[in-house]
Scaffold this motif. Structure first.
Motif, PDB file in Angstrom:
ATOM      1  N   LEU A  49       4.120   6.252   4.879  1.00 49.10           N
ATOM      2  CA  LEU A  49       3.610   4.921   4.564  1.00 49.10           C
ATOM      3  C   LEU A  49       2.150   4.980   4.113  1.00 49.10           C
ATOM      4  O   LEU A  49       1.745   4.248   3.204  1.00 49.10           O
ATOM      5  CB  LEU A  49       3.776   3.990   5.763  1.00 49.10           C
ATOM      6  CG  LEU A  49       5.226   3.603   6.055  1.00 49.10           C
ATOM      7  CD1 LEU A  49       5.341   2.948   7.424  1.00 49.10           C
ATOM      8  CD2 LEU A  49       5.778   2.706   4.967  1.00 49.10           C
ATOM      9  N   GLN A  50       1.354   5.843   4.715  1.00 47.73           N
ATOM     10  CA  GLN A  50      -0.035   5.998   4.287  1.00 47.73           C
ATOM     11  C   GLN A  50      -0.106   6.539   2.863  1.00 47.73           C
ATOM     12  O   GLN A  50      -0.926   6.095   2.067  1.00 47.73           O
ATOM     13  CB  GLN A  50      -0.797   6.911   5.240  1.00 47.73           C
ATOM     14  CG  GLN A  50      -1.080   6.271   6.564  1.00 47.73           C
ATOM     15  CD  GLN A  50      -1.717   7.241   7.560  1.00 47.73           C
ATOM     16  OE1 GLN A  50      -1.846   8.430   7.290  1.00 47.73           O
ATOM     17  NE2 GLN A  50      -2.098   6.724   8.710  1.00 47.73           N
ATOM     18  N   ASN A  51       0.760   7.502   2.544  1.00 44.50           N
ATOM     19  CA  ASN A  51       0.780   8.059   1.192  1.00 44.50           C
ATOM     20  C   ASN A  51       1.194   7.019   0.175  1.00 44.50           C
ATOM     21  O   ASN A  51       0.643   6.964  -0.917  1.00 44.50           O
ATOM     22  CB  ASN A  51       1.717   9.270   1.123  1.00 44.50           C
ATOM     23  CG  ASN A  51       1.157  10.476   1.823  1.00 44.50           C
ATOM     24  OD1 ASN A  51      -0.039  10.577   2.067  1.00 44.50           O
ATOM     25  ND2 ASN A  51       2.030  11.406   2.169  1.00 44.50           N
ATOM     26  N   GLN A  52       2.162   6.185   0.528  1.00 42.68           N
ATOM     27  CA  GLN A  52       2.590   5.125  -0.389  1.00 42.68           C
ATOM     28  C   GLN A  52       1.452   4.147  -0.632  1.00 42.68           C
ATOM     29  O   GLN A  52       1.222   3.718  -1.746  1.00 42.68           O
ATOM     30  CB  GLN A  52       3.808   4.378   0.167  1.00 42.68           C
ATOM     31  CG  GLN A  52       5.094   5.092  -0.067  1.00 42.68           C
ATOM     32  CD  GLN A  52       6.280   4.221   0.280  1.00 42.68           C
ATOM     33  OE1 GLN A  52       6.223   3.368   1.181  1.00 42.68           O
ATOM     34  NE2 GLN A  52       7.367   4.425  -0.416  1.00 42.68           N
ATOM     35  N   GLU A  55      -1.149   5.849  -2.860  1.00 46.75           N
ATOM     36  CA  GLU A  55      -0.702   5.928  -4.242  1.00 46.75           C
ATOM     37  C   GLU A  55      -0.761   4.568  -4.903  1.00 46.75           C
ATOM     38  O   GLU A  55      -1.128   4.460  -6.078  1.00 46.75           O
ATOM     39  CB  GLU A  55       0.715   6.494  -4.299  1.00 46.75           C
ATOM     40  CG  GLU A  55       0.794   7.962  -3.945  1.00 46.75           C
ATOM     41  CD  GLU A  55       2.218   8.465  -3.849  1.00 46.75           C
ATOM     42  OE1 GLU A  55       3.155   7.687  -4.138  1.00 46.75           O
ATOM     43  OE2 GLU A  55       2.403   9.630  -3.471  1.00 46.75           O
ATOM     44  N   THR A  56      -0.375   3.513  -4.200  1.00 40.96           N
ATOM     45  CA  THR A  56      -0.386   2.165  -4.743  1.00 40.96           C
ATOM     46  C   THR A  56      -1.789   1.710  -5.082  1.00 40.96           C
ATOM     47  O   THR A  56      -2.032   1.055  -6.080  1.00 40.96           O
ATOM     48  CB  THR A  56       0.261   1.169  -3.747  1.00 40.96           C
ATOM     49  OG1 THR A  56       1.588   1.612  -3.457  1.00 40.96           O
ATOM     50  CG2 THR A  56       0.296  -0.236  -4.317  1.00 40.96           C
ATOM     51  N   ASN A  57      -2.758   2.073  -4.244  1.00 41.28           N
ATOM     52  CA  ASN A  57      -4.145   1.661  -4.464  1.00 41.28           C
ATOM     53  C   ASN A  57      -4.807   2.380  -5.621  1.00 41.28           C
ATOM     54  O   ASN A  57      -5.857   1.951  -6.091  1.00 41.28           O
ATOM     55  CB  ASN A  57      -4.974   1.871  -3.185  1.00 41.28           C
ATOM     56  CG  ASN A  57      -4.586   0.893  -2.096  1.00 41.28           C
ATOM     57  OD1 ASN A  57      -4.063  -0.172  -2.365  1.00 41.28           O
ATOM     58  ND2 ASN A  57      -4.815   1.272  -0.855  1.00 41.28           N
ATOM     59  N   HIS A  58      -4.220   3.483  -6.095  1.00 39.39           N
ATOM     60  CA  HIS A  58      -4.801   4.221  -7.201  1.00 39.39           C
ATOM     61  C   HIS A  58      -4.284   3.803  -8.557  1.00 39.39           C
ATOM     62  O   HIS A  58      -4.676   4.343  -9.564  1.00 39.39           O
ATOM     63  CB  HIS A  58      -4.593   5.736  -7.005  1.00 39.39           C
ATOM     64  CG  HIS A  58      -5.591   6.316  -6.069  1.00 39.39           C
ATOM     65  ND1 HIS A  58      -5.432   6.265  -4.707  1.00 39.39           N
ATOM     66  CD2 HIS A  58      -6.764   6.938  -6.295  1.00 39.39           C
ATOM     67  CE1 HIS A  58      -6.474   6.853  -4.129  1.00 39.39           C
ATOM     68  NE2 HIS A  58      -7.280   7.266  -5.077  1.00 39.39           N
ATOM     69  N   PHE A  59      -3.376   2.853  -8.606  1.00 43.59           N
ATOM     70  CA  PHE A  59      -2.826   2.419  -9.898  1.00 43.59           C
ATOM     71  C   PHE A  59      -3.412   1.126 -10.321  1.00 43.59           C
ATOM     72  O   PHE A  59      -3.944   0.335  -9.802  1.00 43.59           O
ATOM     73  CB  PHE A  59      -1.304   2.288  -9.840  1.00 43.59           C
ATOM     74  CG  PHE A  59      -0.635   3.614  -9.716  1.00 43.59           C
ATOM     75  CD1 PHE A  59      -0.629   4.510 -10.770  1.00 43.59           C
ATOM     76  CD2 PHE A  59       0.007   3.989  -8.547  1.00 43.59           C
ATOM     77  CE1 PHE A  59       0.006   5.730 -10.669  1.00 43.59           C
ATOM     78  CE2 PHE A  59       0.647   5.203  -8.437  1.00 43.59           C
ATOM     79  CZ  PHE A  59       0.651   6.076  -9.501  1.00 43.59           C
TER      80      PHE A  59
END
Length: 59
Positions: A49-52, A55-59
């Motif tokens: 969940l942290q990785n998701q 990743e979401t915050n970098h787009f």
């Protein structure tokens, strides 16, 4: 190794259950094994969940 293909909602729901479930089978050895497995599952789900989120915050 087990690979899960879970969406965020399902991963969060499974994490909540893994955090709150307290095995009480009547067999101390089995309960200990279940607790250890749930601890590992919580770690993996939290990391996923942290990785998701990362990743979401970098787009």
């Amino acid at each position: 190794m087990i690979t899960f293909d879970l969406n965020t909602n399902d991963a969060e729901a499974l994490l909540r259950h893994a955090q709150t479930f307290d095995p009480d089978t009547g067999d101390a050895r089995e309960d200990r094994g279940l607790r250890e497995a749930l601890f590992d599952l919580r770690d993996v789900l939290s990391s996923h969940l942290q990785n998701q989120t990362h990743e979401t915050n970098h787009f």
